[in-house]
Design an enzyme around this catalytic site. Structure first.
Site, mmCIF file in Angstrom:
data_model
loop_
_atom_site.group_PDB
_atom_site.id
_atom_site.type_symbol
_atom_site.label_atom_id
_atom_site.label_comp_id
_atom_site.label_asym_id
_atom_site.label_seq_id
_atom_site.Cartn_x
_atom_site.Cartn_y
_atom_site.Cartn_z
ATOM 1 C CG ASN A 75 -1.847 1.175 1.325
ATOM 2 O OD1 ASN A 75 -1.647 2.156 0.508
ATOM 3 N ND2 ASN A 75 -2.418 1.517 2.745
ATOM 4 C CE LYS A 89 -0.343 3.346 4.882
ATOM 5 N NZ LYS A 89 -0.067 3.309 6.174
ATOM 6 C CG HIS A 116 -5.775 1.867 4.990
ATOM 7 N ND1 HIS A 116 -5.507 2.936 5.905
ATOM 8 C CD2 HIS A 116 -4.814 0.826 5.187
ATOM 9 C CE1 HIS A 116 -4.076 2.617 6.340
ATOM 10 N NE2 HIS A 116 -3.825 1.336 5.833
ATOM 11 C CD GLU A 144 -2.793 5.672 6.863
ATOM 12 O OE1 GLU A 144 -2.860 5.674 5.338
ATOM 13 O OE2 GLU A 144 -1.897 5.023 7.582
ATOM 14 C CD GLU A 163 -3.518 -2.519 7.255
ATOM 15 O OE1 GLU A 163 -2.415 -2.712 6.894
ATOM 16 O OE2 GLU A 163 -4.131 -1.658 7.156
ATOM 17 N N GLY A 197 2.484 2.279 10.855
ATOM 18 C CA GLY A 197 3.389 3.381 10.691
ATOM 19 C C GLY A 197 4.044 3.807 11.906
ATOM 20 C CB SER A 251 5.173 -2.001 12.012
ATOM 21 O OG SER A 251 4.701 -0.403 12.264
#
Ligand code: PGA
Length: 254
Positions: free
Chosen positions: A9, A11, A93, A95, A165, A171, A211
């Site tokens: 991904n 991003k 996701h 985010e 996730e 991250g 991560s």
């Protein structure tokens, strides 16, 4: 046996040349016994699809609109993603959920739209740190799955992949331990078994994300309930991403 699936991904990173070069480097890599997906920024989808032509790499969008077409300035439809060669779309996701405020209901409508327009869906689920600390992990993951899959018929489940996730691991450099991840994967598979049946749940691939790096991929992927990885930061460089593919290949060959 579920084929391992390793996805990158990207991003909102890279530029056109960087996207093309990274995609080409991955497409040239040996990929036996493992499926690979790349999720570039939408404006580079076309470029990436061309860069990987002739390989069995899957290219996907990072998001799509829940509406089919029309006056939705700034949005991108599932049909448009498909038109430029995407075969799958990431939905839900963290985010999108936490930065852009997407609800389970909106994500569910996007899933319906994407499946109706012929895309596969990667449905991302995961709890925040506060939710984990509050003992809410299973409730949150169960709710996100159950609400996301409303209206998805059993015959359509083959077009769905789930990515677990944990938000606290994305991250942050803090990875869920293989046993923490596997516990949630087993729980998620149980939820799908309840929603559908055990055969449908057994066929469903559940990836771990958060991560994932070259040095922790092997132990995560070694767990039989972890069917692959959705990789953010470490997918932006071939020399970081390819060892994760290699780790998945070793697991699938063993
Ligand atoms: P990360 O991102 O690997 O950088 O933690 C994972 C993701 O957001 O899919």
């Amino acid at each position: 046996m579920r084929t391992p699936y390793v996805c990158g991904n990207w991003k909102m990173n890279l530029d056109r040349a960087g996207a093309r070069g990274l995609a080409a480097a991955i497409a040239q890599h040996r990929m036996r016994g493992v499926d690979i997906g790349l999720f570039p920024p939408a404006v580079y989808l076309d470029e990436v699809v061309r860069a990987v032509a002739g390989s069995n790499l899957v290219v996907g969008g990072q998001n799509c609109c829940d509406e089919q077409s029309g006056a939705f300035t700034g949005e991108i439809s599932a049909a448009m993603l498909k038109d430029v060669g995407a075969r799958v779309v990431l939905l839900g996701h963290s985010e999108r959920r936490h930065v852009f405020g997407e609800t389970d209901e909106l994500i569910q409508r996007k899933i319906q739209r994407a499946l109706a327009d012929g895309l596969h869906v990667m449905l991302c689920v995961g709890e925040t740190l506060a939710e984990r600390d509050g003992g809410q992990t299973e409730a949150v993951v169960g709710r996100q799955l159950t609400r996301g899959l409303v209206g998805v018929a059993r015959e359509a489940l083959g077009a769905v992949t789930v990515a677990y996730e944990p938000v606290w691991a994305i991250g942050t450099g803090r990875t869920a331990s293989p046993s923490q991840a596997a516990d949630v994967h087993r729980y998620a598979r149980g939820v799908c078994s309840g929603l559908y049946d055990s055969a449908a749940a057994a066929a469903l691939r559940i990836l771990y994300g958060g991560s994932v790096k070259a040095d922790n991929a092997a132990e995560l992927l070694a767990d039989p309930d972890i069917d692959g990885a959705l990789v953010g930061g470490a997918s932006l460089r071939a020399d970081h991403f390819l060892p994760i593919i290699d780790a998945a290949q070793r697991v699938s060959a063993s």
